[in-house]
Design a protein around this motif. Sequence first.
Motif, PDB file in Angstrom:
ATOM      1  N   VAL A  99       0.838  -1.200   0.000  1.00 49.55           N
ATOM      2  CA  VAL A  99       0.000   0.000   0.000  1.00 49.55           C
ATOM      3  C   VAL A  99       0.876   1.254   0.000  1.00 49.55           C
ATOM      4  CG1 VAL A  99      -1.778   1.268   1.254  1.00 49.55           C
ATOM      5  CG2 VAL A  99      -1.838  -1.227   1.195  1.00 49.55           C
ATOM      6  N   TYR A 100       1.923   1.241   0.799  1.00 49.06           N
ATOM      7  CA  TYR A 100       2.838   2.384   0.853  1.00 49.06           C
ATOM      8  C   TYR A 100       3.502   2.610  -0.502  1.00 49.06           C
ATOM      9  CZ  TYR A 100       6.839   5.258   2.171  1.00 49.06           C
ATOM     10  OH  TYR A 100       7.792   6.248   2.233  1.00 49.06           O
ATOM     11  N   VAL A 101       3.934   1.536  -1.138  1.00 46.78           N
ATOM     12  CA  VAL A 101       4.574   1.662  -2.456  1.00 46.78           C
ATOM     13  C   VAL A 101       3.601   2.257  -3.468  1.00 46.78           C
ATOM     14  CG1 VAL A 101       5.529   0.346  -4.392  1.00 46.78           C
ATOM     15  CG2 VAL A 101       6.241  -0.186  -2.056  1.00 46.78           C
ATOM     16  N   ALA A 102       2.321   1.798  -3.421  1.00 41.76           N
ATOM     17  CA  ALA A 102       1.322   2.335  -4.356  1.00 41.76           C
ATOM     18  C   ALA A 102       1.086   3.821  -4.110  1.00 41.76           C
ATOM     19  CB  ALA A 102       0.008   1.555  -4.213  1.00 41.76           C
ATOM     20  N   VAL A 103       0.990   4.216  -2.841  1.00 42.19           N
ATOM     21  CA  VAL A 103       0.760   5.632  -2.525  1.00 42.19           C
ATOM     22  C   VAL A 103       1.940   6.483  -2.991  1.00 42.19           C
ATOM     23  CG1 VAL A 103       0.470   7.282  -0.640  1.00 42.19           C
ATOM     24  CG2 VAL A 103      -0.780   5.114  -0.595  1.00 42.19           C
ATOM     25  N   ILE A 104       3.153   6.024  -2.709  1.00 40.21           N
ATOM     26  CA  ILE A 104       4.346   6.801  -3.109  1.00 40.21           C
ATOM     27  C   ILE A 104       4.451   6.867  -4.631  1.00 40.21           C
ATOM     28  CG2 ILE A 104       6.860   6.856  -3.068  1.00 40.21           C
ATOM     29  CD1 ILE A 104       5.503   7.710  -0.455  1.00 40.21           C
ATOM     30  N   ALA A 105       4.229   5.750  -5.301  1.00 36.51           N
ATOM     31  CA  ALA A 105       4.338   5.739  -6.763  1.00 36.51           C
ATOM     32  C   ALA A 105       3.307   6.651  -7.412  1.00 36.51           C
ATOM     33  CB  ALA A 105       4.169   4.313  -7.288  1.00 36.51           C
ATOM     34  N   SER A 106       2.149   6.811  -6.766  1.00 34.90           N
ATOM     35  CA  SER A 106       1.101   7.654  -7.350  1.00 34.90           C
ATOM     36  C   SER A 106       1.427   9.138  -7.269  1.00 34.90           C
ATOM     37  CB  SER A 106      -0.230   7.392  -6.636  1.00 34.90           C
ATOM     38  OG  SER A 106      -0.193   7.844  -5.289  1.00 34.90           O
ATOM     39  N   THR A 107       2.491   9.494  -6.582  1.00 34.77           N
ATOM     40  CA  THR A 107       2.867  10.914  -6.459  1.00 34.77           C
ATOM     41  C   THR A 107       4.030  11.291  -7.372  1.00 34.77           C
ATOM     42  OG1 THR A 107       4.419  10.474  -4.634  1.00 34.77           O
ATOM     43  CG2 THR A 107       2.118  10.897  -4.045  1.00 34.77           C
ATOM     44  N   HIS A 108       4.476  10.358  -8.212  1.00 34.14           N
ATOM     45  CA  HIS A 108       5.599  10.631  -9.113  1.00 34.14           C
ATOM     46  C   HIS A 108       5.114  10.640 -10.557  1.00 34.14           C
ATOM     47  CE1 HIS A 108       8.981  10.425  -6.237  1.00 34.14           C
ATOM     48  NE2 HIS A 108       8.215   9.549  -5.582  1.00 34.14           N
ATOM     49  N   PHE A 147       1.492  14.631  -7.043  1.00 32.68           N
ATOM     50  CA  PHE A 147       0.307  14.083  -6.373  1.00 32.68           C
ATOM     51  C   PHE A 147      -0.987  14.691  -6.932  1.00 32.68           C
ATOM     52  CE2 PHE A 147      -2.926  14.559  -3.070  1.00 32.68           C
ATOM     53  CZ  PHE A 147      -3.121  13.242  -2.679  1.00 32.68           C
ATOM     54  N   ILE A 148      -1.073  16.003  -6.910  1.00 32.31           N
ATOM     55  CA  ILE A 148      -2.298  16.675  -7.361  1.00 32.31           C
ATOM     56  C   ILE A 148      -2.529  16.435  -8.848  1.00 32.31           C
ATOM     57  CG2 ILE A 148      -3.415  18.921  -7.655  1.00 32.31           C
ATOM     58  CD1 ILE A 148      -1.977  19.882  -5.155  1.00 32.31           C
ATOM     59  N   GLU A 149      -1.477  16.476  -9.636  1.00 30.56           N
ATOM     60  CA  GLU A 149      -1.612  16.289 -11.082  1.00 30.56           C
ATOM     61  C   GLU A 149      -2.156  14.906 -11.420  1.00 30.56           C
ATOM     62  OE1 GLU A 149       1.283  15.966 -15.017  1.00 30.56           O
ATOM     63  OE2 GLU A 149       2.052  16.804 -13.132  1.00 30.56           O
ATOM     64  N   ASN A 150      -1.575  13.859 -10.819  1.00 25.40           N
ATOM     65  CA  ASN A 150      -1.992  12.490 -11.140  1.00 25.40           C
ATOM     66  C   ASN A 150      -3.437  12.228 -10.718  1.00 25.40           C
ATOM     67  OD1 ASN A 150       0.532  11.920 -12.194  1.00 25.40           O
ATOM     68  ND2 ASN A 150       1.307  11.008 -10.301  1.00 25.40           N
ATOM     69  N   TYR A 151      -3.774  12.613  -9.497  1.00 24.53           N
ATOM     70  CA  TYR A 151      -5.115  12.319  -8.997  1.00 24.53           C
ATOM     71  C   TYR A 151      -6.178  13.169  -9.689  1.00 24.53           C
ATOM     72  CZ  TYR A 151      -3.372   9.264  -5.335  1.00 24.53           C
ATOM     73  OH  TYR A 151      -2.791   8.209  -4.650  1.00 24.53           O
ATOM     74  N   PHE A 208      -0.678   6.705 -13.206  1.00 28.90           N
ATOM     75  CA  PHE A 208      -2.137   6.692 -13.175  1.00 28.90           C
ATOM     76  C   PHE A 208      -2.669   5.371 -12.613  1.00 28.90           C
ATOM     77  CE2 PHE A 208      -1.726   9.715 -16.933  1.00 28.90           C
ATOM     78  CZ  PHE A 208      -1.829  10.830 -16.113  1.00 28.90           C
ATOM     79  N   VAL A 209      -1.982   4.278 -12.930  1.00 30.73           N
ATOM     80  CA  VAL A 209      -2.397   2.974 -12.410  1.00 30.73           C
ATOM     81  C   VAL A 209      -2.343   2.959 -10.885  1.00 30.73           C
ATOM     82  CG1 VAL A 209      -1.816   0.521 -12.297  1.00 30.73           C
ATOM     83  CG2 VAL A 209      -1.754   1.716 -14.494  1.00 30.73           C
ATOM     84  N   MET A 210      -1.250   3.480 -10.333  1.00 32.31           N
ATOM     85  CA  MET A 210      -1.111   3.492  -8.882  1.00 32.31           C
ATOM     86  C   MET A 210      -2.094   4.462  -8.227  1.00 32.31           C
ATOM     87  SD  MET A 210       0.967   1.201  -8.118  1.00 32.31           S
ATOM     88  CE  MET A 210       2.244   0.171  -8.830  1.00 32.31           C
ATOM     89  N   ALA A 211      -2.322   5.609  -8.853  1.00 33.19           N
ATOM     90  CA  ALA A 211      -3.314   6.545  -8.318  1.00 33.19           C
ATOM     91  C   ALA A 211      -4.705   5.909  -8.330  1.00 33.19           C
ATOM     92  CB  ALA A 211      -3.303   7.832  -9.126  1.00 33.19           C
TER      93      ALA A 211
END
Length: 282
Positions: free
Chosen positions: A27-36, A54-58, A250-253
Amino acid sequence: MVENRPFLTFLTHAFLLLGFAVVALPVYVAVIASTHDLQTLLTGSVPLLPGSHFIENYSQILTGASAANGLPNYSHMAMNSLIMALAIMAGKIAISILSAFAIVYFRFPFRVLAFWIIFVTLMLPVEVRILPTYKIVADLGMLNSWAGLTIPLIASATATFLFRQFFMTVPDEILEAARVDGAGPMKFFRDILLPLSRTNIGALCVILFIYGWVQYLWPLLVTTDTGYYTLMMGMKRMVTAQDGTIPWNFVMAGAVLAMLPPILVVVFMQRLFIRGLTETEK
């Protein structure tokens, strides 16, 4: 008297921390990856610290801007999954509680046999029943429809069994008192059994909502119209390479957002969930 053994205490906490790490690390890896951004993730390693996207991806996932990269509409699929999960949850509870009520409080031929036939279906895995169920749904013209997505999944032997076991613990004096007061079967069910079953219903709501939310195989079989795609189907399509590159940011977000509804349901209903599974006396 509980003995204080420092080594056993340390060992217990060590196993708890190890279990937490095993569960929390992905879960931590997914959250961190979604911010790059995508270029960072394509280097072959995931950073351990949050990035600046973070804001851009989500925002691109939630507003549908990611569709420009060939990705499915995330918000639409999330709404489909929510509708499906709520329909399955409500349908399973309604049918199960009425079935248990009939089996416990009505005297009709073969009622015990009927219960055991329902109970035996617990031993049949989904894979055994899925082909005949698909054939029936197709013959009834329910492919690519809400009816086809939800109706075949709303019967629940587990919920029927749990409600039956609870109803059998309700004292007969309550039923006799209701009869003396002139209450009919449905009034007894509505005014007495339903309030007493509140914690059981709350616990089952958590379990059945998550069951409906994570459905993948059945929607994959009965749905070819993109308008009925669920979130689990969409997540699979998101990891399909677009022009040879998988948009992992985008997948991780999307994966992080997909985890939020079940987590929120468990958090807000945890008291009813625990009480419904542990209380023996009402």
